[in-house]
Design an enzyme around this catalytic site. Structure first.
Site, PDB file in Angstrom:
ATOM      1  CE1 TYR A   1       0.157   2.200   4.038  1.00 34.05           C
ATOM      2  CE2 TYR A   1       0.271  -0.217   4.834  1.00 34.05           C
ATOM      3  CZ  TYR A   1       1.005   0.414   4.932  1.00 34.05           C
ATOM      4  OH  TYR A   1       1.074   1.231   6.090  1.00 34.05           O
ATOM      5  CB  CYS A   2       1.570   4.262  -1.617  1.00 33.49           C
ATOM      6  SG  CYS A   2       0.195   4.478  -3.188  1.00 33.49           S
ATOM      7  NE  ARG A   3      -1.109  11.136  -1.156  1.00 35.26           N
ATOM      8  CZ  ARG A   3      -2.540  11.313  -1.591  1.00 35.26           C
ATOM      9  NH1 ARG A   3      -3.718  11.156  -0.870  1.00 35.26           N
ATOM     10  NH2 ARG A   3      -2.634  11.526  -2.822  1.00 35.26           N
TER      11      ARG A   3
END
Length: 501
Positions: free
Chosen positions: A464-466
């Site tokens: 995941y990232c932002r």
């Protein structure tokens, strides 16, 4: 005076054309590699580019000083401390460059030696008339940004510790730039999204007075506190930075414009089998829906070149998988970071995949509510502070292509960490420190290629990232290296927080 700023959004990079309209003499500062816009505008304004000035040896893009020297006959100039593999003019501290007539009138630039970001860094104080009490502005390169200062830890400053360079930067800021009048306009070399700092503003100019008041790094503090502040929480350096710094310092082949060669599917696959990277630069939705097995991904509607330089090693041959009509743009944007080894492109990848479905793969993506099936549940409350790996205190709000203003609430695992699952946060360290999913390890996208051996390809990976862009790029990289159970979280950390509300 003729003054023009050229801002390249995809690299958050600014260059400047400055000329004296009376004499027609001009300088170009920090040019990008594709120079046609500069040449056209200079000709239209009746200007002759006599000098190309680099405020430092750039690491984040391949500069156009050599292209301009060939096209115009201009001399290339750097700060006095620069070491290059080609002839340059060395600009001394306090040296005055006049673009006006021999009587000393007209547009002038005064050189300020401002080491800190690099040893050879300079700034240029610009006067429209020599007798003006307040300069028109100051071109600050990577020494001072709007909202931040230059990072002191890049590889172009090899041989000096970040702490030593930060101390030099502090002295440069306080003994040189902050002595200028408050009304002096500030024109930096980069803006928001650049990995050359962590808190750059989207504004492309400011004033010395505004930065004195608002820039977190310019607030009154002892030098030691400044050093601690600016050496912590910097974005992970993309892998291509050292490559570009070397090319900008030692010399590079000149840009050769033109579209890439069209390849057949068999030619593209043969190139892949011989070590070429298949780089899919279509929009994210098109890539996740269907892509060629083993291909990497970064979309042209994001920070394409920077992300490509994070997942493709310098010197790797590249085959572009681009939407029809975009292959030339993709080649140019890669050339801006010195990735010239483009073998060609596969025309209309979507149509090829429709004809050859056995070669097609789709990305596995999960929503935040599905995290529970993998050992996590969304919970109410404050985000959990990061702390698994590669952390750091930010000292200021993080800023990159996906940085957020508000912090979402986080999630809690059922156990200490998701059982059997490798949960990987590919955001930058400062973002991770501001809040992360419990049990997640921080492996920023820019460093993922060098850390693949830390992950177990036999175990499932959730990324995941932002907001869900960098995680897709990371998933493509893992799949290209043989990871078979990879998925990413749609909407990223923001979505996980929204689901808790």
């Amino acid at each position: 005076m003729h003054f023009a700023q050229y801002y390249l959004d995809c690299l958050s990079q600014a260059s400047y054309l400055i000329g004296d309209e009376t004499t027609g003499r001009a300088v170009l500062v920090d040019p990008r590699r594709d120079i046609d816009d500069y040449l056209h505008d200079a000709e239209a304004a009746g200007l002759r580019i006599e000098l190309v000035i680099e405020t430092h040896v750039h690491a984040d893009f391949l500069s156009g000083h050599l292209e301009l020297a060939r096209a115009t006959g201009a001399t290339v100039a750097f700060g006095e401390a620069a070491e290059t593999g080609f002839p340059i003019r060395r600009l001394r501290d306090s040296e005055r460059l006049s673009l006006g007539a021999d009587d000393g009138q007209g547009v002038t630039l005064t050189v300020l030696a401002t080491p800190g970001h690099t040893l050879e860094s300079i700034c240029l104080v610009l006067h429209e008339h020599p007798e003006d009490d307040v300069p028109f502005g100051v071109l600050t390169g990577d020494t001072l940004f709007v909202g931040d200062v230059g990072r002191p830890d890049l590889l172009s400053a090899a041989g000096h510790t970040p702490q030593d360079m930060a101390a030099r930067l502090h002295r440069s800021l306080h003994t040189k730039l902050l002595t200028l009048p408050d009304a002096t306009r500030v024109f930096p070399a980069h803006g928001a999204g650049s990995a050359c700092g962590r808190n750059l503003s989207s504004e492309t100019s400011s004033t010395i007075g505004d930065q004195r008041r608002l820039n977190y790094a310019l607030q009154p503090m002892p030098e030691a506190d400044f050093v601690r502040l600016v050496t912590a929480g910097q974005p992970t350096t993309p892998g291509y930075f050292a490559h570009d710094a070397a090319l900008n310092r030692d010399g590079h082949p000149l840009l050769e414009p033109g579209p890439p060669l069209a390849l057949t599917l068999d030619e593209a696959l043969a190139a892949r089998d011989q070590g070429a990277a298949l780089l899919d630069c279509r929009p994210l939705a098109a890539y996740t829906r269907a892509h060629l097995a083993g291909s990497l991904h970064t979309s042209l509607d994001t920070r394409f070149a920077e992300y490509a330089g994070s997942v493709v090693a310098p010197g790797t041959p590249i085959v572009l998988l681009a939407a029809p009509g975009t292959e030339q743009e993709a080649r140019l944007r890669l050339a801006r970071i010195g990735y010239d080894h483009v073998l060609g492109h596969l025309p209309d990848p979507a149509a090829v995949l429709d004809r050859r479905p056995e070669l097609s793969r789709s990305s596995r993506r999960i929503r935040q509510e599905e995290l529970a099936a993998h050992g996590c549940r969304v919970a109410q409350g404050e985000p959990t502070a990061g702390g698994s790996a590669e952390g750091g205190q930010s000292g200021a709000p993080a800023a990159d292509a996906e940085s957020a203003d508000a912090r979402p609430v986080g999630t809690e695992p059922v156990d200490a960490e998701p059982v059997g699952v490798q949960l990987i946060d590919v955001r930058n360290p400062a973002e991770y420190e501001d809040g992360a999913l419990p049990g997640a390890r921080n492996v920023p996208l820019a460093g993922l290629s060098d850390r693949l051996t830390e992950l177990d390809p036999a175990r499932p990976v959730i990324l995941y990232c932002r907001s869900g862009n960098r995680s897709v790029i990371a998933a493509a990289l893992l799949e290209a290296h043989g990871f078979t159970e990879v998925c990413d979280v749609i909407g990223g950390y923001d979505a996980a927080g929204a689901g808790a509300g």
